[in-house]
Design a protein around this motif. Sequence first.
Motif: not given
Length: 260
Positions: A215-224, A239-255
């Motif tokens: 979760l922390q790594r996802a937050k950092v990448l999302a902010k960047e 994770v979602r880039q904007n209101d219309t973009s698809p939702v990305i599920h983060i289950a592992n490091v590769d995600d």
Amino acid sequence: MLTLHPNSNQDVVDQSLPVNFQDFIKSEFHDMKQDLTSISKDITSLRQELQDIRIAMGFINDEHNKINEKIAKMESKFKAFDALVTTVEHLRTVNEKLEADCNAKDQWARRSNIEICGIPEKKGENLLRITEEIAKKAGFDLKMTEIDFVTRVSSTNKVNKPKPIVVRLQSRYRKDDFLACLRKLKVICQDLGFAKNESRIYFNDHLTKFNKMLLQRAKVLAKERTYKYVWVRNCTIMVRQNDTSPVIHIANVDDLKKIK
């Protein structure tokens, strides 16, 4: 006429020939002798060179054989190394799968848990009453019989931060409803009787240590990468880039690579 004495190594010139011609013949014979001597020396030298070449070729052959033996040993070691690398890669894959399975099972065991962060620790505190008070402020009808247990847990945060409180409900569905209400609640420590303490209290899914790291790594990448949303629902990181973009599920490091 020129004749050779059968028992002599020296040339005998017919005395009847003119003196000049005799001298010429003698000179020619002398030159021939020198030439033969030189040729004999050259032959001897050539033989020696051939012998040296044979010795050198033998040395080269020996060295060539030694090099071939070393190459054969190195090839054998490389094959063993390749086999070891393959084994290590297999073990790494197996270990990653085992870690993923353990994390999934650990997270599944926490599916009915709510983590409450920010409430100061107090000697003799009654965590059940605190939970009940929070539920009242959230407008959630929580019966004490619905609580399996409530306790503080160790945290990776700094020492001066209070340990999180984990509330486990008997039903996952009631937990989801309770957490949904809590996330709408804007409450500070002062609201729960901690005078002059305006620190915010947070309510989250009780994630595993590994998923908290994700979760922390996802937050950092999302902010960047200027992603707008990062959140957790039902213990799943999204994770979602904007209101219309698809939702990305983060289950592992590769995600995390999906956050581009």
